[in-house]
Scaffold this motif. Structure first.
Motif, PDB file in Angstrom:
ATOM      1  N   GLY A  73      34.001  48.273  50.686  1.00  0.00           N
ATOM      2  CA  GLY A  73      33.038  47.441  49.744  1.00  0.00           C
ATOM      3  C   GLY A  73      31.470  47.771  50.242  1.00  0.00           C
ATOM      4  N   LEU A  87      26.976  44.378  51.439  1.00  0.00           N
ATOM      5  CA  LEU A  87      26.313  43.251  50.632  1.00  0.00           C
ATOM      6  C   LEU A  87      24.943  42.716  51.449  1.00  0.00           C
ATOM      7  CD1 LEU A  87      29.489  41.150  49.708  1.00  0.00           C
ATOM      8  CD2 LEU A  87      28.065  43.148  48.192  1.00  0.00           C
ATOM      9  N   CYS A 106      32.157  51.631  47.895  1.00  0.00           N
ATOM     10  CA  CYS A 106      32.763  50.976  46.892  1.00  0.00           C
ATOM     11  C   CYS A 106      34.244  51.839  46.939  1.00  0.00           C
ATOM     12  CB  CYS A 106      31.981  51.370  45.539  1.00  0.00           C
ATOM     13  SG  CYS A 106      32.957  50.659  44.082  1.00  0.00           S
ATOM     14  N   GLU A 151      37.011  45.314  41.962  1.00  0.00           N
ATOM     15  CA  GLU A 151      36.453  44.290  42.668  1.00  0.00           C
ATOM     16  C   GLU A 151      35.149  44.429  43.255  1.00  0.00           C
ATOM     17  OE1 GLU A 151      39.372  45.449  43.067  1.00  0.00           O
ATOM     18  OE2 GLU A 151      40.553  44.033  41.509  1.00  0.00           O
ATOM     19  N   HIS A 152      34.762  45.485  43.881  1.00  0.00           N
ATOM     20  CA  HIS A 152      33.533  45.854  44.795  1.00  0.00           C
ATOM     21  C   HIS A 152      32.328  45.824  43.992  1.00  0.00           C
ATOM     22  CE1 HIS A 152      36.220  47.723  48.402  1.00  0.00           C
ATOM     23  NE2 HIS A 152      36.105  46.143  48.394  1.00  0.00           N
ATOM     24  N   ALA A 192      32.290  44.154  40.986  1.00  0.00           N
ATOM     25  CA  ALA A 192      31.753  42.822  40.669  1.00  0.00           C
ATOM     26  C   ALA A 192      31.247  42.175  41.678  1.00  0.00           C
ATOM     27  CB  ALA A 192      33.185  42.084  40.028  1.00  0.00           C
ATOM     28  N   GLN A 193      31.669  42.450  42.852  1.00  0.00           N
ATOM     29  CA  GLN A 193      31.269  41.572  44.027  1.00  0.00           C
ATOM     30  C   GLN A 193      29.547  41.832  44.246  1.00  0.00           C
ATOM     31  OE1 GLN A 193      32.821  42.635  47.900  1.00  0.00           O
ATOM     32  NE2 GLN A 193      32.758  40.573  48.688  1.00  0.00           N
ATOM     33  N   VAL A 194      29.368  43.218  44.310  1.00  0.00           N
ATOM     34  CA  VAL A 194      27.882  43.629  44.566  1.00  0.00           C
ATOM     35  C   VAL A 194      26.911  42.921  43.517  1.00  0.00           C
ATOM     36  CG1 VAL A 194      27.721  45.801  43.504  1.00  0.00           C
ATOM     37  CG2 VAL A 194      26.302  45.322  45.546  1.00  0.00           C
ATOM     38  N   ALA A 216      27.687  40.079  41.733  1.00  0.00           N
ATOM     39  CA  ALA A 216      27.692  38.554  41.802  1.00  0.00           C
ATOM     40  C   ALA A 216      27.035  38.389  43.035  1.00  0.00           C
ATOM     41  CB  ALA A 216      29.303  38.186  42.113  1.00  0.00           C
ATOM     42  N   GLU A 217      26.990  38.913  44.163  1.00  0.00           N
ATOM     43  CA  GLU A 217      26.237  38.366  45.510  1.00  0.00           C
ATOM     44  C   GLU A 217      25.011  39.176  45.739  1.00  0.00           C
ATOM     45  OE1 GLU A 217      29.393  38.099  48.553  1.00  0.00           O
ATOM     46  OE2 GLU A 217      31.063  37.895  47.078  1.00  0.00           O
ATOM     47  N   ARG A 223      34.303  39.906  33.149  1.00  0.00           N
ATOM     48  CA  ARG A 223      33.891  39.071  34.181  1.00  0.00           C
ATOM     49  C   ARG A 223      32.446  38.603  33.793  1.00  0.00           C
ATOM     50  NH1 ARG A 223      37.620  41.544  35.054  1.00  0.00           N
ATOM     51  NH2 ARG A 223      39.224  40.909  36.642  1.00  0.00           N
TER      52      ARG A 223
END
Length: 193
Positions: A124, A127, A147, A151-152, A154-156, A158-159, A188
């Motif tokens: 990941g 962040l 990465c 999901e990684h 989307a996470q970066v 989103a966060e 998403r």
């Protein structure tokens, strides 16, 4: 050879592209832009001579100058990162957040931020570092390093407030395709072009 490659690429590709590596002067950058590159990435040479960013931005516009920052966490201090050069082999002991601010002030149009700690791990994106840099500058930041999954991505987004996310081996080895990532993000509700 890189100039020749850029010239061939611009004849074949119909999308913007950036070339990095070895630019030490405005004259070097001029050759690459003339060969068809839309932008160039500077790293070690810019750390050694920050005026290079200023001069290049004046000559070609901020949109043509990307500042690549390779950074690693300072042991024992999880909220401090230092800039590395020479392909990530040499610690400059320059604070990465301050260097990002200076690069932006000098006219870099965007930052490619690579976490040396996360790079190659597929665990990941970093962040915390990405969030710290995106909060410190108003120019676009590309998150890079670590990465390993859809999901990684989307996470970066989103966060953190990053504008783009980079992956290499996932694409090089055919584990994912760019259309797969874009579709996953669209589902998403993360806007992609």
């Amino acid at each position: 050879t890189t100039v020749e490659l850029a010239s061939h690429a611009s004849a074949e590709l119909h999308l913007p592209y950036c070339v990095g590596g070895g630019f030490r002067s405005v004259a070097d950058i001029r050759k690459m832009i003339a060969a068809g590159a839309d932008k160039v990435s500077v790293n070690s040479a810019a750390v050694a001579n920050p005026q290079l960013i200023t001069d290049a931005a004046r000559a070609f516009g901020t949109q043509a100058i990307l500042c690549a920052i390779d950074a690693k966490a300072v042991p024992g201090n999880p909220n401090k990162w230092e800039v590395y050069v020479a392909g990530g082999r040499k610690n400059t002991h320059i604070d990465a957040i301050e260097w990002a601010r200076e690069a932006a002030r000098r006219g870099a149009g965007e930052i490619l931020l690579t976490s040396m700690d996360a790079d190659g791990t597929k665990a990941g994106f970093d962040l915390e570092m990405t969030r710290a840099v995106t909060q410190a500058v108003s120019i676009p930041v590309i998150a890079s390093g670590g990465c390993g999954s859809l999901e990684h991505f989307a996470q970066v987004f989103a966060e953190t407030d990053c504008d783009a996310a980079l992956a290499a081996s996932l694409f090089h080895f055919g584990e994912l395709t760019v259309p797969q990532v874009k579709e996953y993000l669209r589902k998403r509700k993360i806007p992609v072009r």
